[in-house]
Design a protein around this motif. Structure first.
Motif, short mmCIF file in Angstrom:
data_model
loop_
_atom_site.label_atom_id
_atom_site.label_comp_id
_atom_site.label_asym_id
_atom_site.label_seq_id
_atom_site.Cartn_x
_atom_site.Cartn_y
_atom_site.Cartn_z
N THR A 8 -19.22 15.63 26.71
CA THR A 8 -18.55 14.35 26.95
C THR A 8 -17.04 14.55 26.92
O THR A 8 -16.53 15.22 26.00
CB THR A 8 -18.93 13.36 25.83
N THR A 33 -17.83 16.00 17.66
CA THR A 33 -18.05 14.64 18.16
C THR A 33 -18.45 13.70 17.02
O THR A 33 -18.54 12.49 17.23
CB THR A 33 -19.17 14.66 19.22
N ASN A 56 -25.24 11.93 23.48
CA ASN A 56 -25.25 12.27 24.90
C ASN A 56 -26.36 13.29 25.04
O ASN A 56 -26.17 14.47 24.78
CB ASN A 56 -23.89 12.84 25.32
N LEU A 79 -24.90 7.94 25.74
CA LEU A 79 -24.33 8.10 27.09
C LEU A 79 -25.45 8.55 28.01
O LEU A 79 -26.09 9.59 27.74
CB LEU A 79 -23.20 9.14 27.05
N PHE A 109 -17.23 15.81 33.17
CA PHE A 109 -17.70 16.42 31.93
C PHE A 109 -16.99 17.74 31.72
O PHE A 109 -16.29 18.25 32.62
CB PHE A 109 -19.22 16.59 31.97
N SER A 121 -19.24 13.69 37.56
CA SER A 121 -20.63 13.70 37.10
C SER A 121 -21.65 13.61 38.23
O SER A 121 -22.83 13.87 38.01
CB SER A 121 -20.85 12.54 36.13
#
Ligand SMILES: C[S@@+](CC[C@H](N)C(=O)[O-])C[C@H]1O[C@@H](n2cnc3c(N)ncnc32)[C@H](O)[C@@H]1O
Length: 162
Positions: A8, A33, A56, A79, A109, A121
């Motif tokens: 991400t 993260t 994600n 996500l 990304f 993406s």
């Protein structure tokens, strides 16, 4: 985007506040993260989840397992591709999550070494909030367009695609 190791953009995670757990993180990562991370070596789905979760998930057929777990956990942000008519969306998002935010534009990304891809993406992306505080974090993030995910109207008909 053929493998799972697409990270991400860090500015997206930053805009959402701090997280307690990322249950699906790379083994060697260029940045954190969350305060705690599980990797494929731990198998994040086999572990207990705690606190506010950033997820994600590995995309493709596996993604629904992670979304189910997010819905069950009820505290965090996921996500996923913004494929709003899919079986996964009906099962785990519409009427289940508290809010959805459609990212403005397609994000780029990052590779697992931290480099930003020079292509986007290839699909629209959204963020899904479980829990009211996470819905508010989406609304306040300024990352895109925010939709409240209320319960489906009675007798709603839909056609699912896989
Ligand atoms: C799309 S990437 C997202 C990485 C990171 N969470 C982020 O937001 O930047 C999905 C990650 O899930 C990891 N993964 C795949 N299967 C896993 C499993 N069973 N348990 C934990 N992590 C897993 C992959 O190695 C990959 O790093």
């Amino acid at each position: 985007m053929k493998n799972d190791e697409w990270l991400t953009p860090p500015e997206i995670v930053r805009a959402l506040g701090t997280f307690d757990l990322d249950p699906c993180a790379p083994i060697v990562r260029p940045w954190d993260t969350a305060a705690n991370h599980y990797t494929i070596e731990d198998d994040g789905l086999a572990q207990a989840w705690h606190g506010r979760v950033w997820c994600n998930p590995p995309f493709g057929r596996e993604a629904v397992k992670w979304l189910r777990r997010m819905a069950e956990h009820g505290n965090g942000i996921a996500l996923i591709p913004a494929r709003t008519e899919t079986a996964m969306f009906y099962e785990c998002v519409w009427g289940i999550a508290d809010a959805v935010l459609f990212l403005k534009g397609r994000p780029h990304f990052h590779f697992v070494d931290g480099r930003r891809a020079d292509f986007n993406s290839g699909a629209p992306i959204c963020l899904v909030a479980y829990g009211e505080d996470n819905a508010e974090a989406l609304r306040a993030s300024g990352l895109g367009f925010y939709v409240v995910s209320s319960a489906a109207a009675p007798a709603t008909q839909h056609t699912e695609t896989k």
